[in-house]
Design an enzyme around this catalytic site. Structure first.
Site, mmCIF file in Angstrom:
data_model
loop_
_atom_site.group_PDB
_atom_site.id
_atom_site.type_symbol
_atom_site.label_atom_id
_atom_site.label_comp_id
_atom_site.label_asym_id
_atom_site.label_seq_id
_atom_site.Cartn_x
_atom_site.Cartn_y
_atom_site.Cartn_z
ATOM 1 N N ARG A 169 0.811 -1.240 0.000
ATOM 2 C CA ARG A 169 0.000 0.000 0.000
ATOM 3 C C ARG A 169 0.841 1.285 0.000
ATOM 4 N NH1 ARG A 169 -3.411 -3.329 -1.127
ATOM 5 N NH2 ARG A 169 -5.546 -3.354 -0.360
ATOM 6 N N SER A 199 -11.265 -0.517 2.170
ATOM 7 C CA SER A 199 -10.648 -0.718 3.486
ATOM 8 C C SER A 199 -10.287 0.654 4.048
ATOM 9 C CB SER A 199 -9.352 -1.521 3.356
ATOM 10 O OG SER A 199 -9.587 -2.763 2.769
ATOM 11 N N GLU A 235 -6.094 4.226 5.383
ATOM 12 C CA GLU A 235 -5.687 4.071 3.990
ATOM 13 C C GLU A 235 -6.084 5.297 3.149
ATOM 14 O OE1 GLU A 235 -5.826 -0.188 2.286
ATOM 15 O OE2 GLU A 235 -6.972 0.999 0.875
HETATM 16 N N1 EPU Z 1 -12.023 -10.366 8.760
HETATM 17 C C1 EPU Z 1 -12.811 -10.164 9.861
HETATM 18 N N2 EPU Z 1 -13.991 -9.526 9.673
HETATM 19 C C2 EPU Z 1 -14.410 -9.098 8.459
HETATM 20 C C3 EPU Z 1 -13.610 -9.331 7.337
HETATM 21 C C4 EPU Z 1 -12.411 -9.947 7.513
HETATM 22 O O1 EPU Z 1 -12.456 -10.527 10.968
HETATM 23 O O2 EPU Z 1 -15.489 -8.501 8.389
HETATM 24 C C5 EPU Z 1 -10.706 -10.998 8.940
HETATM 25 C C6 EPU Z 1 -10.723 -12.488 8.701
HETATM 26 O O3 EPU Z 1 -9.790 -13.069 9.584
HETATM 27 C C7 EPU Z 1 -10.241 -12.595 7.271
HETATM 28 C C8 EPU Z 1 -9.225 -11.495 7.215
HETATM 29 O O4 EPU Z 1 -9.770 -10.459 8.026
HETATM 30 O O5 EPU Z 1 -9.664 -13.836 7.004
HETATM 31 C C9 EPU Z 1 -8.929 -10.966 5.814
HETATM 32 O O6 EPU Z 1 -10.137 -10.455 5.232
HETATM 33 P P1 EPU Z 1 -10.225 -10.142 3.671
HETATM 34 O O7 EPU Z 1 -9.876 -11.337 2.892
HETATM 35 O O8 EPU Z 1 -11.568 -9.544 3.416
HETATM 36 O O9 EPU Z 1 -9.091 -9.109 3.411
HETATM 37 P P2 EPU Z 1 -8.628 -7.760 4.174
HETATM 38 O O10 EPU Z 1 -7.269 -8.011 4.725
HETATM 39 O O11 EPU Z 1 -9.651 -7.260 5.113
HETATM 40 C C10 EPU Z 1 -7.381 -6.837 2.091
HETATM 41 C C11 EPU Z 1 -7.286 -5.522 1.363
HETATM 42 C C12 EPU Z 1 -8.506 -5.335 0.466
HETATM 43 C C13 EPU Z 1 -8.559 -6.492 -0.523
HETATM 44 C C14 EPU Z 1 -8.622 -7.809 0.273
HETATM 45 C C15 EPU Z 1 -8.552 -9.003 -0.622
HETATM 46 C C16 EPU Z 1 -6.030 -4.065 2.838
HETATM 47 C C17 EPU Z 1 -6.069 -2.939 3.810
HETATM 48 N N3 EPU Z 1 -7.202 -4.443 2.337
HETATM 49 O O12 EPU Z 1 -8.511 -6.761 2.947
HETATM 50 O O13 EPU Z 1 -8.340 -4.158 -0.273
HETATM 51 O O14 EPU Z 1 -9.668 -6.396 -1.387
HETATM 52 O O15 EPU Z 1 -7.502 -7.886 1.168
HETATM 53 O O16 EPU Z 1 -7.271 -9.131 -1.118
HETATM 54 O O17 EPU Z 1 -4.950 -4.581 2.535
HETATM 55 C C18 EPU Z 1 -8.826 -1.841 -0.087
HETATM 56 O O18 EPU Z 1 -7.638 -1.678 0.120
HETATM 57 O O19 EPU Z 1 -9.634 -0.885 -0.141
HETATM 58 C C19 EPU Z 1 -9.332 -3.189 -0.233
HETATM 59 C C20 EPU Z 1 -10.622 -3.469 -0.334
#
Ligand code: EPU
Length: 372
Positions: A190, A265, A363
């Site tokens: 990021r 995010s 972010e």
């Molecule tokens: N989780 C929760 N609650 C939730 C959602 C997720 O506890 O409501 C936990 C779970 O443990 C899950 C983990 O978070 O396994 C990861 O969740 P997710 O796969 O949705 O990914 P994220 O880390 O929350 C990141 C990026 C997203 C991107 C997704 C998929 C960042 C800050 N965000 O989200 O990017 O779409 O991975 O690769 O790195 C963005 O940056 O705007 C964005 C949407």
């Protein structure tokens, strides 16, 4: 209402320069333009001055106008990652809306250049339809191409830094254009020089990607691996699946889905040491989800920390809230003010810091005088 053509507002010597320009290629500067509709969060006040730049020359003219009138400048793309203050922005907003895509075969790869104002997702769709692999997992991300190198956009196992060859920019310090190589962009999670060491210095004009014709899709993210176990993963199916997963998390902008009135995010996933991780696990007496980051560090999902700190999906504070489908998205529940969004953001940061000793870094970019 157009305020003035740039040439008319300039001093005499400058007017001479502008009389040399194509009169059809002069910028129009508008005044008091609401910014909220130009953002996915849909909050915030107006821009004092606003220019839609449809050519590189427009960007150049807008820069000169800002310099001559001592105006602060903000460069807007698709508005998917910004929070505009309720007072708006007391300067000049340039929306870089330059369009165009070109392709060139180079050995085994296809070199694709997209101008900064191309909408990102239609661009991904176009590449996938041509059978070009490399950005398919980043389907459904809102915003313009020009914003993608700035925060090294990534999702579902891919980051733009993996395929970007170079980024063409206008340097605000000397108003010259230059092409930065991938290495010069300083990409990390990021991050790039555009949002760190050289913040506000460069305006992205176009981005050049190296894509692989008929290449395989990247199936490395847990959700995708699960979906494709025992199924054939084509580029098109990968795109479709990513769109479905994102939509289920309200991470695709759909006017009918109030949960998608967000900036995606709202926080980066914090990167902590293994020692901190095991301290945290001992203290909480629970396994904390994490992913390997570089140098023996791990990335902990901010979404998990937020939920664990008590901010359940659907939590609300005034007109700001947390998406009912993903705890990392702060949403505008209706007529939210920027101050309400900031209040919720502060409450989440304070609570997570108190509970876990972890700092969550936002972010989105804050535009105008937001109390951060
Ligand atoms: N989780 C929760 N609650 C939730 C959602 C997720 O506890 O409501 C936990 C779970 O443990 C899950 C983990 O978070 O396994 C990861 O969740 P997710 O796969 O949705 O990914 P994220 O880390 O929350 C990141 C990026 C997203 C991107 C997704 C998929 C960042 C800050 N965000 O989200 O990017 O779409 O991975 O690769 O790195 C963005 O940056 O705007 C964005 C949407």
């Amino acid at each position: 209402m157009p305020l003035a053509l740039f040439g008319l507002a300039a001093e005499r010597s400058k007017v001479d320069r502008f009389t040399l320009l194509d009169p059809d290629n002069l910028i129009t500067i508008r005044e008091n333009v609401p910014l909220a509709p130009l953002t996915t969060l849909g909050v915030g006040g107006p821009a004092r001055f606003f220019v839609k730049a449809e050519t590189g020359e427009h960007v150049f003219q807008a820069l000169e106008y800002a310099a001559e009138n001592a105006l602060e400048l903000f460069v807007l793309g698709g508005g998917s990652n910004i929070l505009v203050s309720d007072q708006g922005f007391d300067g000049l907003v340039i929306q870089v809306a330059i369009k165009g895509i070109s392709l060139e075969s180079e050995g085994k790869r296809q070199v694709v250049t997209a101008k900064a104002g191309e909408d990102w997702d239609p661009f991904v769709e176009f590449c996938v339809s041509k059978g070009l692999a490399g950005i398919e997992c980043m389907s459904g991300i809102p915003g313009f191409v020009g914003g993608t190198p700035v925060q090294n956009v990534g999702a579902y196992g891919q980051e733009v830094s993996e395929t970007i060859i170079s980024v063409k920019c206008l340097d605000r310090t000397n108003r010259e254009t230059l092409e930065l190589t991938n290495e010069q962009c300083g990409f990390a999670y990021r991050t790039s020089i555009f949002n760190s060491s050289h913040r506000d210095r460069y305006i992205v004009l176009s981005v050049t990607f190296s894509l692989i014709p008929a290449g395989p899709p990247k199936i490395e993210y847990k959700d995708l691996m699960e979906y494709f176990s025992g199924r054939e993963a084509t580029l098109a199916a990968t795109r479709e699946t990513v769109l479905k997963i994102r939509a289920a998390k309200s991470m695709v902008i759909l006017p009918a889905d109030p949960n998608s009135r967000s900036a995606g995010s709202f926080f980066k996933n914090p990167v902590i040491s293994l020692k901190r991780l095991s301290e945290l696990e001992d203290r909480l007496d629970v396994k904390v989800p994490h992913f390997n980051a570089s140098d023996g560090m791990v990335k902990v999902p901010a979404a998990w920390l937020i939920e664990r700190a008590g901010f359940y999906k659907g939590f609300s504070l005034g007109n700001a809230g947390i998406s009912t489908n993903h705890s990392l998205a702060i949403i505008n529940r209706g007529e939210a003010s920027a101050a309400e969004i900031v209040d919720l953001k502060n409450l989440i940061q304070e609570t997570v810091r108190n509970e876990f000793g972890v700092d969550l870094m936002p972010e989105p970019i804050f535009v105008g005088n937001n109390q951060q």
